[in-house]
Motif scaffolding. Structure first.
Motif, PDB file in Angstrom:
ATOM      1  N   VAL A 203       2.074  -0.254   0.404  1.00 20.95           N
ATOM      2  CA  VAL A 203       1.142  -0.453   1.521  1.00 20.95           C
ATOM      3  C   VAL A 203       1.910  -0.534   2.835  1.00 20.95           C
ATOM      4  O   VAL A 203       1.530   0.076   3.840  1.00 20.95           O
ATOM      5  CB  VAL A 203       0.308  -1.732   1.311  1.00 20.95           C
ATOM      6  N   GLY A 204       3.016  -1.274   2.830  1.00 22.60           N
ATOM      7  CA  GLY A 204       3.773  -1.497   4.062  1.00 22.60           C
ATOM      8  C   GLY A 204       4.374  -0.247   4.649  1.00 22.60           C
ATOM      9  O   GLY A 204       4.500  -0.136   5.875  1.00 22.60           O
ATOM     10  N   ASP A 205       4.722   0.721   3.804  1.00 15.82           N
ATOM     11  CA  ASP A 205       5.362   1.923   4.329  1.00 15.82           C
ATOM     12  C   ASP A 205       4.387   3.064   4.564  1.00 15.82           C
ATOM     13  O   ASP A 205       4.798   4.169   4.912  1.00 15.82           O
ATOM     14  CB  ASP A 205       6.467   2.400   3.375  1.00 15.82           C
ATOM     15  N   SER A 206       3.093   2.795   4.367  1.00 21.50           N
ATOM     16  CA  SER A 206       2.034   3.769   4.697  1.00 21.50           C
ATOM     17  C   SER A 206       2.219   5.109   3.990  1.00 21.50           C
ATOM     18  O   SER A 206       1.972   6.161   4.584  1.00 21.50           O
ATOM     19  CB  SER A 206       1.960   3.983   6.221  1.00 21.50           C
ATOM     20  N   VAL A 207       2.658   5.072   2.737  1.00 21.74           N
ATOM     21  CA  VAL A 207       2.715   6.315   1.966  1.00 21.74           C
ATOM     22  C   VAL A 207       1.327   6.579   1.370  1.00 21.74           C
ATOM     23  O   VAL A 207       0.490   5.689   1.296  1.00 21.74           O
ATOM     24  CB  VAL A 207       3.782   6.242   0.853  1.00 21.74           C
ATOM     25  N   THR A 208       1.086   7.815   0.971  1.00 21.05           N
ATOM     26  CA  THR A 208      -0.248   8.200   0.524  1.00 21.05           C
ATOM     27  C   THR A 208      -0.642   7.491  -0.771  1.00 21.05           C
ATOM     28  O   THR A 208       0.140   7.458  -1.724  1.00 21.05           O
ATOM     29  CB  THR A 208      -0.322   9.724   0.295  1.00 21.05           C
ATOM     30  N   LEU A 209      -1.853   6.970  -0.806  1.00 22.41           N
ATOM     31  CA  LEU A 209      -2.337   6.247  -1.980  1.00 22.41           C
ATOM     32  C   LEU A 209      -3.040   7.190  -2.949  1.00 22.41           C
ATOM     33  O   LEU A 209      -4.235   7.073  -3.218  1.00 22.41           O
ATOM     34  CB  LEU A 209      -3.273   5.119  -1.548  1.00 22.41           C
ATOM     35  N   ILE A 210      -2.249   8.110  -3.465  1.00 19.92           N
ATOM     36  CA  ILE A 210      -2.734   9.019  -4.496  1.00 19.92           C
ATOM     37  C   ILE A 210      -1.754   8.976  -5.658  1.00 19.92           C
ATOM     38  O   ILE A 210      -0.618   8.522  -5.522  1.00 19.92           O
ATOM     39  CB  ILE A 210      -2.892  10.471  -3.975  1.00 19.92           C
ATOM     40  N   ASP A 211      -2.208   9.414  -6.818  1.00 26.34           N
ATOM     41  CA  ASP A 211      -1.356   9.581  -7.996  1.00 26.34           C
ATOM     42  C   ASP A 211      -0.471   8.360  -8.264  1.00 26.34           C
ATOM     43  O   ASP A 211      -0.971   7.272  -8.475  1.00 26.34           O
ATOM     44  CB  ASP A 211      -0.539  10.866  -7.839  1.00 26.34           C
ATOM     45  N   GLY A 212       0.856   8.523  -8.246  1.00 22.95           N
ATOM     46  CA  GLY A 212       1.761   7.430  -8.608  1.00 22.95           C
ATOM     47  C   GLY A 212       1.634   6.219  -7.714  1.00 22.95           C
ATOM     48  O   GLY A 212       1.660   5.072  -8.197  1.00 22.95           O
ATOM     49  N   ASN A 213       1.518   6.419  -6.422  1.00 23.34           N
ATOM     50  CA  ASN A 213       1.367   5.278  -5.505  1.00 23.34           C
ATOM     51  C   ASN A 213       0.073   4.525  -5.768  1.00 23.34           C
ATOM     52  O   ASN A 213       0.019   3.289  -5.673  1.00 23.34           O
ATOM     53  CB  ASN A 213       1.389   5.762  -4.051  1.00 23.34           C
ATOM     54  N   ARG A 214      -0.963   5.287  -6.054  1.00 20.25           N
ATOM     55  CA  ARG A 214      -2.254   4.660  -6.353  1.00 20.25           C
ATOM     56  C   ARG A 214      -2.144   3.796  -7.614  1.00 20.25           C
ATOM     57  O   ARG A 214      -2.620   2.657  -7.647  1.00 20.25           O
ATOM     58  CB  ARG A 214      -3.311   5.748  -6.528  1.00 20.25           C
ATOM     59  N   TRP A 215      -1.511   4.345  -8.654  1.00 30.02           N
ATOM     60  CA  TRP A 215      -1.319   3.570  -9.880  1.00 30.02           C
ATOM     61  C   TRP A 215      -0.518   2.303  -9.608  1.00 30.02           C
ATOM     62  O   TRP A 215      -0.880   1.207 -10.063  1.00 30.02           O
ATOM     63  CB  TRP A 215      -0.582   4.403 -10.929  1.00 30.02           C
ATOM     64  N   LEU A 216       0.583   2.424  -8.853  1.00 25.11           N
ATOM     65  CA  LEU A 216       1.452   1.282  -8.596  1.00 25.11           C
ATOM     66  C   LEU A 216       0.715   0.185  -7.834  1.00 25.11           C
ATOM     67  O   LEU A 216       0.823  -1.005  -8.168  1.00 25.11           O
ATOM     68  CB  LEU A 216       2.690   1.733  -7.801  1.00 25.11           C
ATOM     69  N   LEU A 217      -0.078   0.558  -6.832  1.00 26.04           N
ATOM     70  CA  LEU A 217      -0.807  -0.444  -6.061  1.00 26.04           C
ATOM     71  C   LEU A 217      -1.898  -1.096  -6.914  1.00 26.04           C
ATOM     72  O   LEU A 217      -2.069  -2.321  -6.876  1.00 26.04           O
ATOM     73  CB  LEU A 217      -1.414   0.189  -4.806  1.00 26.04           C
ATOM     74  N   LYS A 218      -2.623  -0.309  -7.681  1.00 27.10           N
ATOM     75  CA  LYS A 218      -3.668  -0.881  -8.534  1.00 27.10           C
ATOM     76  C   LYS A 218      -3.069  -1.860  -9.544  1.00 27.10           C
ATOM     77  O   LYS A 218      -3.605  -2.950  -9.773  1.00 27.10           O
ATOM     78  CB  LYS A 218      -4.426   0.231  -9.274  1.00 27.10           C
ATOM     79  N   GLU A 219      -1.954  -1.470 -10.152  1.00 28.85           N
ATOM     80  CA  GLU A 219      -1.317  -2.344 -11.134  1.00 28.85           C
ATOM     81  C   GLU A 219      -0.742  -3.586 -10.459  1.00 28.85           C
ATOM     82  O   GLU A 219      -0.833  -4.699 -11.007  1.00 28.85           O
ATOM     83  CB  GLU A 219      -0.217  -1.580 -11.881  1.00 28.85           C
ATOM     84  N   GLY A 220      -0.174  -3.419  -9.277  1.00 28.70           N
ATOM     85  CA  GLY A 220       0.346  -4.569  -8.543  1.00 28.70           C
ATOM     86  C   GLY A 220      -0.752  -5.553  -8.179  1.00 28.70           C
ATOM     87  O   GLY A 220      -0.580  -6.780  -8.293  1.00 28.70           O
ATOM     88  N   LEU A 221      -1.893  -5.049  -7.726  1.00 27.40           N
ATOM     89  CA  LEU A 221      -3.018  -5.922  -7.386  1.00 27.40           C
ATOM     90  C   LEU A 221      -3.570  -6.616  -8.627  1.00 27.40           C
ATOM     91  O   LEU A 221      -3.938  -7.801  -8.581  1.00 27.40           O
ATOM     92  CB  LEU A 221      -4.125  -5.111  -6.699  1.00 27.40           C
ATOM     93  N   ARG A 222      -3.627  -5.893  -9.743  1.00 23.87           N
ATOM     94  CA  ARG A 222      -4.106  -6.521 -10.985  1.00 23.87           C
ATOM     95  C   ARG A 222      -3.198  -7.679 -11.388  1.00 23.87           C
ATOM     96  O   ARG A 222      -3.673  -8.780 -11.716  1.00 23.87           O
ATOM     97  CB  ARG A 222      -4.148  -5.481 -12.112  1.00 23.87           C
ATOM     98  N   LEU A 223      -1.887  -7.453 -11.318  1.00 26.53           N
ATOM     99  CA  LEU A 223      -0.936  -8.484 -11.724  1.00 26.53           C
ATOM    100  C   LEU A 223      -0.947  -9.684 -10.783  1.00 26.53           C
ATOM    101  O   LEU A 223      -0.992 -10.836 -11.233  1.00 26.53           O
ATOM    102  CB  LEU A 223       0.475  -7.890 -11.786  1.00 26.53           C
ATOM    103  N   ILE A 224      -0.920  -9.435  -9.493  1.00 29.63           N
ATOM    104  CA  ILE A 224      -0.807 -10.541  -8.534  1.00 29.63           C
ATOM    105  C   ILE A 224      -2.025 -11.457  -8.595  1.00 29.63           C
ATOM    106  O   ILE A 224      -1.944 -12.646  -8.283  1.00 29.63           O
ATOM    107  CB  ILE A 224      -0.575 -10.000  -7.110  1.00 29.63           C
ATOM    108  N   ASN A 225      -3.180 -10.892  -9.017  1.00 32.53           N
ATOM    109  CA  ASN A 225      -4.399 -11.696  -9.086  1.00 32.53           C
ATOM    110  C   ASN A 225      -4.686 -12.277 -10.468  1.00 32.53           C
ATOM    111  O   ASN A 225      -5.594 -13.099 -10.607  1.00 32.53           O
ATOM    112  CB  ASN A 225      -5.604 -10.851  -8.639  1.00 32.53           C
ATOM    113  N   SER A 226      -3.909 -11.867 -11.470  1.00 30.69           N
ATOM    114  CA  SER A 226      -4.223 -12.329 -12.826  1.00 30.69           C
ATOM    115  C   SER A 226      -3.046 -12.954 -13.558  1.00 30.69           C
ATOM    116  O   SER A 226      -3.242 -13.610 -14.583  1.00 30.69           O
ATOM    117  CB  SER A 226      -4.754 -11.157 -13.664  1.00 30.69           C
TER     118      SER A 226
END
Length: 568
Positions: A203-226
């Motif tokens: 998120v901080g480096d403003s790279v595109t949220l598609i494919d691998g980046n999208r997976w990484l952010l979704k998984e990171g959000l799942r972990l940080i909240n659970s």
């Protein structure tokens, strides 16, 4: 006011924005890989006594350095050292004089993270000392005046844009480091923490949220909240200091966590070291929290500076008529060097143009140091490649760039950049929405929008236009609440709307009881309850829809069918 997609559904809008199908957006079974076996092989062969990790001073560089340090400490017996550049006195990227104090020898390995692919001199110096060098970067390499790519003479270079080692090319440095951690023989807890750190960096480096980046952010959000184990001590203390320890989404990361990590590196020369010290904190919550509170206070100072100088720059641009230029350039020696990138971003957002902001160089009065942010699909790195003869130095990627130019060449650079883009047919509209909706439908629309989250660069949140938003008392008899000095909150029939900069805009309309709103949907966590809220971008005069003549959109028809069937 322009509506981009009058006849389209939310799913159609998102798939067009991302280039991904609905199945790809909602199904995360695809495995993302990065082949780092050569790195592990080199470390096993070399068995270095010391590993020096040279990072960067922004959020991506800090988290990338932290992940890489954790991996190296677990998989090698080497003493692991770190060095982050000083933004104000040293600038971006590794340089020989920064490596000299370490007394590098053949027993050392240097690893650059978030820089290095353009650091030709620094890599040459490290190799001359006998050290092995590994580069992990996502920036573009040096291109000479004849268009030839010049790569540093490192032992290994990992840059997904051209190395062919990954099935995804747009990782940021923290994302690359997270992928390394997932392959490395490290603890499961650290792998979780690396995913979360990589998600924040993404998120901080403003790279595109598609494919691998999208997976990484979704998984990171799942972990940080659970999973509390996924939060390092330093990150948790920062979340507590910012009152977001109960719930985090991409907006929390982008507007709360990332700015705090970045601010200290922007305003203080060695500030990035303080951010890394927070990330490194493992044992004492009280010590970590003290650092976190300091970062929060520095970010508040950064906000004040940004608001002041953004206002000054807007006035200047409009008084000179530069808002009609194809590329916006402003220069003021009094702007703090650490916020020129933010000011460039503010200019880009306001005028929908590629924008550059410059201030005085910290060590050479004949130079100006600047930063650029892209818009309208313009690749800044390629744009600057055309004018190397006018630049003292530059680097970056398609969306953002840093550069140094002599004061004598500044005006010529402005002319040249505008000439390059003279034929681009810019969209002149400053208020643009994706789709028209009714306030009563927000709950249903929110469910549809949530399917395709997280949102950000490359997957922008759908911008909604509510032509008619009736205000209801929000506290006592008040129809609005002021938030700080410039924000305002409204209560609608089924949703609250929040604008962090809209109080003046609402005042100029005469404090009406009915308004129109343009913005996106977000989440608000309060007292254990997660609710949807409308994040306002623009406040407009109310416009009552002419329902009998208004052709229903696919989204409206879908919502009507759901209501008729009693589907929630």
């Amino acid at each position: 006011m322009k509506i981009r997609n009058k006849e389209k559904s939310i799913s159609q809008i998102v798939t067009e924005n991302t280039g991904m199908t609905v199945e790809q957006l909602t199904n995360d079974k695809r495995v993302w890989t990065y082949d780092f076996h050569e790195l592990f092989k080199l470390l096993e062969k070399k068995k270095p006594k010391r590993i020096l990790i040279f990072g960067d001073y922004d959020d991506d560089g800090v988290w990338g350095t932290w992940i890489l340090k954790g991996v190296m400490k677990e998989i090698t017996d080497a003493k692991v050292l770190t060095r982050l550049p000083h933004r104000l006195s040293e600038g971006y990227g590794a340089k020989p004089f920064q490596l000299e104090p370490f007394g590098l020898t053949e027993n050392d390995t240097v690893i650059t993270i978030d820089n290095g692919v353009a650091a030709l001199d620094a890599i040459d110096y490290a190799k001359s000392c006998g050290s092995s060098v590994i580069i992990m970067d996502h920036h573009q390499p040096v291109i000479d005046s004849e268009g030839n790519v010049i790569l540093p003479k490192a032992d290994l270079i990992f840059d997904a844009h051209f190395d062919g080692k990954s099935n995804f090319k747009d990782w940021c440095a923290g994302g690359m480091a997270a992928m390394l951690a997932l392959q490395a023989p490290v603890s499961e807890q650290f792998k979780k923490q690396a995913i979360v750190a990589g998600a924040i960096a993404t998120v901080g480096d403003s790279v595109t949220l598609i494919d691998g980046n999208r997976w990484l952010l979704k998984e990171g959000l799942r972990l940080i909240n659970s999973d509390k184990e996924s939060r390092s001590m330093g990150l948790y203390s920062l979340m507590v200091a910012m009152n977001c320890e109960e719930y985090v989404d991409e907006q929390t990361i982008g507007f709360s966590i990332v700015p705090c990590i970045n601010a200290v590196g922007r305003l203080l020369d060695d500030g990035a070291e303080q951010a890394l010290a927070l990330a490194d904190m493992e044992t004492s919550f009280n010590e970590a929290y003290a650092i976190a509170e300091r970062l929060v206070a520095i970010n508040e100072e950064r906000k004040s500076l940004t608001d002041f100088w953004a206002g000054k720059c807007f006035e200047f641009v409009e008084s000179k008529g530069y808002d009609k230029d194809k590329v916006i350039l402003i220069s003021n020696d009094s702007i703090h060097e650490g916020i020129v990138g933010i000011i460039a971003g503010k200019l880009m957002e306001r005028y929908n143009r590629p924008s550059f902001a410059f201030t005085k160089h910290s060590t050479d009065e004949l130079l100006q140091k600047g930063s650029g942010r892209s818009a309208q699909g313009v690749n800044l790195k390629e744009l600057l490649d055309r004018h190397q003869d006018l630049l003292y130095g530059y680097g970056g990627h398609s969306g953002a760039a840093g550069l140094t130019v002599s004061k004598d060449n500044y005006c010529e650079l402005r002319t040249a950049l505008n000439e390059d883009l003279k034929d681009i047919p810019y969209d002149e509209e400053t208020i643009v929405a994706d789709i028209v909706v009714e306030a009563k439908d927000i709950d249903e629309i929110s469910k549809e929008i949530d399917k395709f989250s997280p949102y950000g660069v490359g997957n922008p949140a759908p911008v909604l236009y509510i032509p008619y938003f009736k205000l209801y008392p929000i506290k006592g008899n008040n129809l609005y609440l002021a938030i700080g000095k410039s924000g305002v909150k409204f209560q609608g029939i089924s949703i609250q709307a929040v604008s962090f900069r809209g109080l003046k805009e609402y005042e100029e309309l005469g404090f009406p009881t009915e308004i129109g709103l343009v913005g996106t949907l977000g989440k608000n966590y309060f007292n254990g309850e997660l609710t949807t809220q409308f994040l306002v971008q623009n406040i407009l005069p109310a416009k009552i829809p002419e329902r009998e003549t208004l052709r229903k959109t696919p989204l409206q028809l879908m919502l009507e069918r759901r209501r008729q069937k009693g589907v929630s």
